[in-house]
Design a protein around this motif. Structure first.
Motif, PDB file in Angstrom:
ATOM      1  N   GLN A 339       0.783  -1.299  -0.007  1.00 28.46           N
ATOM      2  CA  GLN A 339      -0.116   0.071   0.057  1.00 28.46           C
ATOM      3  C   GLN A 339       0.888   1.270  -0.006  1.00 28.46           C
ATOM      4  OE1 GLN A 339      -2.796  -0.181   3.400  1.00 28.46           O
ATOM      5  NE2 GLN A 339      -3.857  -1.900   2.351  1.00 28.46           N
ATOM      6  N   ALA A 340       1.789   1.188   0.853  1.00 30.68           N
ATOM      7  CA  ALA A 340       2.913   2.458   0.881  1.00 30.68           C
ATOM      8  C   ALA A 340       3.201   2.587  -0.616  1.00 30.68           C
ATOM      9  CB  ALA A 340       4.222   2.109   1.913  1.00 30.68           C
ATOM     10  N   VAL A 341       3.800   1.538  -1.109  1.00 36.54           N
ATOM     11  CA  VAL A 341       4.566   1.495  -2.553  1.00 36.54           C
ATOM     12  C   VAL A 341       3.465   2.207  -3.522  1.00 36.54           C
ATOM     13  CG1 VAL A 341       5.666   0.533  -4.456  1.00 36.54           C
ATOM     14  CG2 VAL A 341       6.184  -0.007  -2.110  1.00 36.54           C
ATOM     15  N   ALA A 342       2.190   1.570  -3.558  1.00 35.80           N
ATOM     16  CA  ALA A 342       1.158   2.114  -4.186  1.00 35.80           C
ATOM     17  C   ALA A 342       0.863   3.629  -4.103  1.00 35.80           C
ATOM     18  CB  ALA A 342      -0.154   1.412  -4.080  1.00 35.80           C
ATOM     19  N   GLU A 343       1.109   3.964  -3.137  1.00 37.07           N
ATOM     20  CA  GLU A 343       0.698   5.468  -2.832  1.00 37.07           C
ATOM     21  C   GLU A 343       1.814   6.501  -3.339  1.00 37.07           C
ATOM     22  OE1 GLU A 343       2.179   8.713   0.114  1.00 37.07           O
ATOM     23  OE2 GLU A 343       1.264   7.127   1.317  1.00 37.07           O
ATOM     24  N   VAL A 344       2.944   5.840  -3.407  1.00 39.05           N
ATOM     25  CA  VAL A 344       4.126   6.471  -3.891  1.00 39.05           C
ATOM     26  C   VAL A 344       4.097   6.493  -5.327  1.00 39.05           C
ATOM     27  CG1 VAL A 344       6.469   6.318  -4.492  1.00 39.05           C
ATOM     28  CG2 VAL A 344       5.684   6.490  -1.998  1.00 39.05           C
ATOM     29  N   ALA A 345       3.745   5.212  -6.090  1.00 43.36           N
ATOM     30  CA  ALA A 345       3.761   5.117  -7.324  1.00 43.36           C
ATOM     31  C   ALA A 345       2.839   6.199  -8.199  1.00 43.36           C
ATOM     32  CB  ALA A 345       3.319   3.698  -7.715  1.00 43.36           C
ATOM     33  N   GLN A 370      14.502 -15.899 -11.358  1.00 42.72           N
ATOM     34  CA  GLN A 370      15.956 -16.736 -11.110  1.00 42.72           C
ATOM     35  C   GLN A 370      15.751 -18.251 -10.892  1.00 42.72           C
ATOM     36  OE1 GLN A 370      18.954 -14.926  -8.699  1.00 42.72           O
ATOM     37  NE2 GLN A 370      18.445 -12.599  -9.028  1.00 42.72           N
ATOM     38  N   LYS A 371      14.298 -18.292 -10.723  1.00 38.67           N
ATOM     39  CA  LYS A 371      13.937 -19.566 -10.433  1.00 38.67           C
ATOM     40  C   LYS A 371      13.691 -20.397 -11.825  1.00 38.67           C
ATOM     41  CE  LYS A 371      12.326 -18.555  -5.775  1.00 38.67           C
ATOM     42  NZ  LYS A 371      11.266 -18.279  -4.973  1.00 38.67           N
ATOM     43  N   ARG A 372      13.439 -19.737 -12.716  1.00 38.58           N
ATOM     44  CA  ARG A 372      13.060 -20.072 -13.949  1.00 38.58           C
ATOM     45  C   ARG A 372      14.131 -20.567 -14.945  1.00 38.58           C
ATOM     46  NH1 ARG A 372      10.304 -14.843 -14.672  1.00 38.58           N
ATOM     47  NH2 ARG A 372       8.533 -15.017 -13.245  1.00 38.58           N
ATOM     48  N   PRO A 373      13.824 -21.782 -15.563  1.00 32.15           N
ATOM     49  CA  PRO A 373      15.072 -22.065 -16.506  1.00 32.15           C
ATOM     50  C   PRO A 373      15.216 -20.883 -17.618  1.00 32.15           C
ATOM     51  CG  PRO A 373      13.180 -23.793 -16.332  1.00 32.15           C
ATOM     52  CD  PRO A 373      12.619 -22.628 -15.623  1.00 32.15           C
ATOM     53  N   GLY A 374      16.584 -20.463 -17.684  1.00 32.50           N
ATOM     54  CA  GLY A 374      16.931 -19.548 -18.541  1.00 32.50           C
ATOM     55  C   GLY A 374      16.665 -18.063 -17.972  1.00 32.50           C
ATOM     56  N   GLY A 375      16.022 -17.995 -17.009  1.00 34.91           N
ATOM     57  CA  GLY A 375      16.320 -16.658 -16.009  1.00 34.91           C
ATOM     58  C   GLY A 375      15.414 -15.364 -16.658  1.00 34.91           C
ATOM     59  N   ARG A 376      14.420 -15.694 -17.867  1.00 34.90           N
ATOM     60  CA  ARG A 376      13.839 -14.666 -18.660  1.00 34.90           C
ATOM     61  C   ARG A 376      12.915 -13.990 -17.497  1.00 34.90           C
ATOM     62  NH1 ARG A 376      13.540 -12.998 -23.581  1.00 34.90           N
ATOM     63  NH2 ARG A 376      11.719 -11.847 -24.195  1.00 34.90           N
ATOM     64  N   PRO A 377      12.938 -12.536 -17.497  1.00 37.02           N
ATOM     65  CA  PRO A 377      11.975 -11.804 -16.529  1.00 37.02           C
ATOM     66  C   PRO A 377      10.698 -11.675 -17.002  1.00 37.02           C
ATOM     67  CG  PRO A 377      13.547 -10.395 -17.432  1.00 37.02           C
ATOM     68  CD  PRO A 377      13.998 -11.682 -17.857  1.00 37.02           C
ATOM     69  N   ALA A 378       9.861 -11.296 -16.231  1.00 40.36           N
ATOM     70  CA  ALA A 378       8.415 -11.073 -16.476  1.00 40.36           C
ATOM     71  C   ALA A 378       8.243  -9.787 -15.688  1.00 40.36           C
ATOM     72  CB  ALA A 378       7.419 -12.047 -16.259  1.00 40.36           C
ATOM     73  N   ILE A 379       7.078  -8.865 -16.181  1.00 36.78           N
ATOM     74  CA  ILE A 379       7.003  -7.573 -15.651  1.00 36.78           C
ATOM     75  C   ILE A 379       6.247  -8.044 -14.277  1.00 36.78           C
ATOM     76  CG2 ILE A 379       4.503  -7.398 -16.437  1.00 36.78           C
ATOM     77  CD1 ILE A 379       5.503  -4.355 -17.006  1.00 36.78           C
ATOM     78  N   SER A 380       5.700  -9.062 -13.856  1.00 38.20           N
ATOM     79  CA  SER A 380       5.182  -9.436 -12.525  1.00 38.20           C
ATOM     80  C   SER A 380       6.237  -9.719 -11.601  1.00 38.20           C
ATOM     81  CB  SER A 380       4.218 -10.626 -12.722  1.00 38.20           C
ATOM     82  OG  SER A 380       4.931 -11.731 -13.397  1.00 38.20           O
ATOM     83  N   ASP A 381       7.512  -9.675 -12.160  1.00 34.04           N
ATOM     84  CA  ASP A 381       8.733 -10.221 -11.210  1.00 34.04           C
ATOM     85  C   ASP A 381       8.983  -8.864 -10.446  1.00 34.04           C
ATOM     86  OD1 ASP A 381       9.002 -12.492 -11.906  1.00 34.04           O
ATOM     87  OD2 ASP A 381      10.320 -12.093 -13.807  1.00 34.04           O
ATOM     88  N   LEU A 382       8.412  -7.535 -10.745  1.00 31.05           N
ATOM     89  CA  LEU A 382       8.719  -6.269 -10.047  1.00 31.05           C
ATOM     90  C   LEU A 382       8.308  -6.573  -8.543  1.00 31.05           C
ATOM     91  CD1 LEU A 382       7.814  -3.839 -12.630  1.00 31.05           C
ATOM     92  CD2 LEU A 382       9.999  -4.341 -11.946  1.00 31.05           C
ATOM     93  N   ARG A 383       9.129  -6.316  -7.537  1.00 29.26           N
ATOM     94  CA  ARG A 383       8.972  -6.456  -6.233  1.00 29.26           C
ATOM     95  C   ARG A 383       7.884  -5.554  -5.693  1.00 29.26           C
ATOM     96  NH1 ARG A 383      14.220  -6.849  -3.072  1.00 29.26           N
ATOM     97  NH2 ARG A 383      13.893  -4.503  -2.865  1.00 29.26           N
ATOM     98  N   GLU A 384       6.846  -5.673  -4.957  1.00 31.27           N
ATOM     99  CA  GLU A 384       6.123  -4.837  -4.392  1.00 31.27           C
ATOM    100  C   GLU A 384       5.521  -3.600  -5.313  1.00 31.27           C
ATOM    101  OE1 GLU A 384       8.629  -3.526  -1.432  1.00 31.27           O
ATOM    102  OE2 GLU A 384       8.682  -5.058  -0.038  1.00 31.27           O
ATOM    103  N   SER A 385       5.430  -4.156  -6.404  1.00 34.45           N
ATOM    104  CA  SER A 385       5.217  -2.805  -7.513  1.00 34.45           C
ATOM    105  C   SER A 385       4.235  -3.113  -8.406  1.00 34.45           C
ATOM    106  CB  SER A 385       6.614  -2.562  -8.182  1.00 34.45           C
ATOM    107  OG  SER A 385       7.564  -2.128  -7.332  1.00 34.45           O
ATOM    108  N   ALA A 386       3.085  -3.681  -7.983  1.00 33.16           N
ATOM    109  CA  ALA A 386       1.896  -3.795  -8.909  1.00 33.16           C
ATOM    110  C   ALA A 386       1.546  -2.446  -9.376  1.00 33.16           C
ATOM    111  CB  ALA A 386       0.926  -4.686  -8.397  1.00 33.16           C
ATOM    112  N   GLN A 387       1.421  -1.473  -8.497  1.00 31.51           N
ATOM    113  CA  GLN A 387       0.902   0.004  -8.856  1.00 31.51           C
ATOM    114  C   GLN A 387       1.766   0.599  -9.983  1.00 31.51           C
ATOM    115  OE1 GLN A 387      -2.221   0.588  -7.731  1.00 31.51           O
ATOM    116  NE2 GLN A 387      -2.282   2.419  -9.189  1.00 31.51           N
ATOM    117  N   TRP A 388       3.120   0.357  -9.769  1.00 27.69           N
ATOM    118  CA  TRP A 388       3.884   0.962 -10.775  1.00 27.69           C
ATOM    119  C   TRP A 388       3.782   0.348 -12.189  1.00 27.69           C
ATOM    120  CZ3 TRP A 388       6.656   5.115 -10.340  1.00 27.69           C
ATOM    121  CH2 TRP A 388       7.408   5.632  -9.053  1.00 27.69           C
ATOM    122  N   GLU A 389       3.766  -1.058 -11.939  1.00 23.35           N
ATOM    123  CA  GLU A 389       3.322  -1.754 -13.445  1.00 23.35           C
ATOM    124  C   GLU A 389       1.981  -1.192 -13.943  1.00 23.35           C
ATOM    125  OE1 GLU A 389       1.747  -6.277 -14.773  1.00 23.35           O
ATOM    126  OE2 GLU A 389       2.833  -5.919 -12.837  1.00 23.35           O
TER     127      GLU A 389
END
Length: 448
Positions: A339-345, A370-389
């Motif tokens: 919630q704090a991150v959402a306010e800031v975003a 880093q747990k996936r084979p190949g390590g390819r990231p997704a936008i959902s990997d952003l930490r605590e940052s659903a509102q930024w996304e």
């Protein structure tokens, strides 16, 4: 009678003479801006009557006030309503013309801001008596945020005809094709990426996701250099553990193609010292367009004040980089970190729009990739940052295959455009030399 009181009477009296002024005045002044509660009530009723396309007269306003008080529709006035009617009649009789009503509305709105400012200043003065001296600067900064809030300009929505927008677009495209116009913002300087995301446009929010140590700060330095080279004033707000001199050392390393670590330690040979001077001279060509603010913590309001101060000084910023977003401070208490991150975003996104700057905000990954084979990231990997996304116009993800595959080239990075409101998602392969903090176009001739 004070000028502010006269202005309040002028505002509520004008619609009795010319009801058409209500819409304009309602954009300037709200019922909460009136010092006198009775005049505030009269103004609220006038606005509601105008919205309902009802006639505005002393009788209709007084009746509407009594209906609002009782919560029920009432027909006509009772003897107990006589006082309300007399007050409304007096308000209307005090005004002879609707001319200048917008000026009076501005006075009412300004006086309200001053009252709110005075209230906050009184609270701050009382709280300062018990403030911790060791936390003096933190207390002062938060107090400045509170006291400046009444003066924050609200965003105004301006309706523009489709015909005028189409003409402006056609004119801009024609001049650009003729090589005469200017882009709406600086480009990244990486051709494959620019083909996907275009330029860093004013009012847009760019987020940049990456694992720790994968080059987020190096890439933001590259974006700042690219913007400054294109004569766009840029502010870097460094909330990470990187000071201003370290940021500049990274930039000179990229310009000189010297290892950043050797520059930091001063372990340069005579030839390398000459190369360093050459890199510093190249940086000198654009560095006047760069400002760096190193802060252990900051709020969006504090950053906004610096942006506005630069504009008032005649040196407005076009790009603001906040490295990194999860370290921005919220100004309210929240039940959890998300919630704090959402306010800031939300606050940062509004600030980028209000101040018409392109905001670039690096964000940490949560290591799920880093747990996936190949390590390819997704936008959902952003930490605590659903509102930024959610808020972002452009979402970039840094991916270095060499971190997960020993056979992959160490100096090839992928910039995944996971979100692109101005176009389609995509991916750009670029050259990244970590030792030199250098990003560049990847050509088939250089790197097959």
């Amino acid at each position: 009678m004070s000028s502010a009181v006269n202005a309040e009477f002028a505002v509520i009296g004008a619609p009795f003479i010319d009801p058409s002024v209500v819409d304009k005045l309602a954009e300037i002044v709200t019922p909460g801006d009136f010092e006198d509660p009775q005049r505030a009530e009269v103004w609220a009723s006038i606005v509601e009557l105008a919205d309902g396309r009802n006639g505005i007269s002393a009788v209709t306003v007084a009746s509407h006030i009594m209906s609002r008080r009782s919560g029920a529709l009432r027909r006509g006035l009772l003897e107990s309503d006589q006082e309300v009617l007399e007050f409304v009649l007096a308000a209307g009789d005090n005004v002879l013309t609707a001319v200048g009503s917008e000026w009076h509305a501005a006075i009412v709105a300004g006086a309200a801001k001053l009252r709110r400012f005075q209230t906050e200043a009184t609270k701050v003065a009382a709280a300062s008596a018990g403030a911790d001296p060791a936390e003096a600067m933190r207390f002062i900064e938060s107090s400045l945020d509170r006291m400046s809030a009444p003066f924050e300009a609200a965003r105004q929505q301006v309706d523009i005809s489709g015909k005028s927008v189409l003409k402006a677009l056609s004119d801009r495209v024609r001049t650009l094709c003729q090589g005469e116009g200017e882009l709406r913002g600086p480009t990244t300087g990486l051709a494959d990426l620019d083909n996907i995301v275009a330029e860093m446009q004013p009012g847009k929010t760019w987020i940049l996701g990456g694992n720790s140590g994968h080059g987020k700060t190096a890439f933001t330095c590259h974006l700042a250099q690219a913007a400054c080279r294109q004569k766009t004033r840029t502010l870097i707000v460094s909330l990470a553990d990187v000071d201003a001199e370290q940021i500049m050392a990274r930039m000179v390393a990229a310009e000189s193609r010297l290892p950043y670590g050797k520059i930091e330690r001063g372990h340069l040979t005579l030839d390398e010292q000459s190369t360093f001077v050459f890199g510093a001279c190249r940086a000198f060509e654009w560095v006047e367009n760069l400002d760096i603010w190193r802060a252990s913590s900051a709020t969006v309001a504090q950053i906004a004040r610096r942006v506005r101060a630069a504009r008032r000084a005649g040196r407005p910023y076009g790009v603001v980089i906040i490295d990194y977003g999860q370290k921005l401070k919220s100004t309210q208490r929240h039940a959890n970190r998300e919630q704090a991150v959402a306010e800031v975003a939300d606050a940062a996104t509004e600030m980028f729009i209000d101040e018409q700057v392109c905001g670039v905000v690096p964000l940490q990954f949560n290591r799920e990739n880093q747990k996936r084979p190949g390590g390819r990231p997704a936008i959902s990997d952003l930490r605590e940052s659903a509102q930024w996304e959610h808020n972002a116009d452009v979402g970039l993800l840094l991916f270095r295959p060499c971190k997960f595959d020993d056979s992959a080239p160490a100096n090839v990075a992928h910039i995944i455009v996971a979100k692109n409101r101005g176009g389609t998602p995509g991916e750009a392969k670029v050259l990244y030399e970590p030792a030199e903090n250098r990003w560049a176009n990847l050509t088939a001739r250089q790197y097959p």
